[in-house]
Scaffold this motif. Structure first.
Motif, short mmCIF file in Angstrom:
data_model
loop_
_atom_site.label_atom_id
_atom_site.label_comp_id
_atom_site.label_asym_id
_atom_site.label_seq_id
_atom_site.Cartn_x
_atom_site.Cartn_y
_atom_site.Cartn_z
N MET A 227 0.87 -1.19 0.23
CA MET A 227 0.14 -0.03 -0.08
C MET A 227 0.73 1.23 0.09
O MET A 227 1.85 1.29 0.40
CB MET A 227 -0.85 0.11 1.23
N SER A 228 0.46 2.25 -0.49
CA SER A 228 1.10 3.73 -0.30
C SER A 228 1.17 4.12 0.85
O SER A 228 0.17 4.08 1.72
CB SER A 228 0.74 4.67 -1.39
N LEU A 229 2.07 4.97 0.94
CA LEU A 229 2.48 6.02 2.04
C LEU A 229 0.92 6.65 2.50
O LEU A 229 0.42 6.83 3.37
CB LEU A 229 3.52 6.81 2.21
N ASN B 178 -1.92 4.57 3.54
CA ASN B 178 -1.80 4.03 4.91
C ASN B 178 -1.84 5.08 5.91
O ASN B 178 -2.19 4.80 7.22
CB ASN B 178 -0.21 3.28 5.12
N LYS C 242 -5.59 5.67 6.51
CA LYS C 242 -6.00 4.61 7.61
C LYS C 242 -5.84 4.75 8.81
O LYS C 242 -6.48 4.60 9.68
CB LYS C 242 -5.53 3.23 6.92
N GLU D 111 7.39 5.56 8.51
CA GLU D 111 6.83 4.53 7.84
C GLU D 111 6.55 3.19 8.66
O GLU D 111 5.50 2.74 8.52
CB GLU D 111 7.63 4.39 6.49
N LYS D 112 7.46 2.95 9.37
CA LYS D 112 7.41 1.88 10.21
C LYS D 112 6.27 1.95 11.22
O LYS D 112 5.51 0.96 11.48
CB LYS D 112 8.80 1.30 10.78
N ILE E 152 3.66 3.70 10.88
CA ILE E 152 2.38 3.68 10.53
C ILE E 152 2.16 2.18 10.06
O ILE E 152 0.99 1.75 10.40
CB ILE E 152 2.37 4.65 9.21
N SER E 153 2.99 1.53 9.55
CA SER E 153 2.74 0.07 9.02
C SER E 153 2.61 -0.78 10.16
O SER E 153 1.79 -1.68 10.08
CB SER E 153 3.94 -0.45 8.20
N ASP E 154 3.26 -0.60 11.31
CA ASP E 154 3.36 -1.58 12.41
C ASP E 154 1.65 -1.25 13.23
O ASP E 154 1.28 -2.37 13.75
CB ASP E 154 4.10 -1.16 13.38
N LEU F 148 -1.26 -0.78 11.46
CA LEU F 148 -2.22 -1.04 10.81
C LEU F 148 -2.66 -2.54 10.52
O LEU F 148 -1.88 -3.57 10.92
CB LEU F 148 -2.20 -0.62 9.09
#
Length: 83
Positions: A1-3, A6, A9, A76-77, A79-81, A83
């Motif tokens: 997924m794009s930044l 994410n 979300k 970025e980490k 955010i992704s962690d 979701l």
């Protein structure tokens, strides 16, 4: 997924305040003509920006209150962690 997706979300989920508060002090971010901030992602009142001078990223709200300041990779980490 794009930044962008994410980031959106994370804002929609309501978790953004929780994760960002853990990593940095909240402080007012003064805007001047010297600042060169590029918006990488935004949703609602929130923006993820990067400084063209330093490469440091920040997340700000609609009142230009900086919620976190870190490297793009770390944000970025975060955010992704969550979701």
């Amino acid at each position: 997924m794009s930044l962008q997706s994410n980031f959106a979300k994370l804002v929609i989920s309501g978790k953004i305040e929780d994760i960002l508060a853990k990593d940095s002090l909240i402080c007012f971010s003064f805007i001047s003509q010297m600042d060169n901030w590029k918006t990488l992602a935004e949703y609602g009142e929130w923006k993820l920006q990067i400084s063209s001078k330093t490469g440091i990223c920040r997340v700000i709200d609609s009142h230009i209150i900086k919620k976190v300041s870190s490297s793009l990779e770390k944000i970025e980490k975060l955010i992704s962690d969550k979701l």
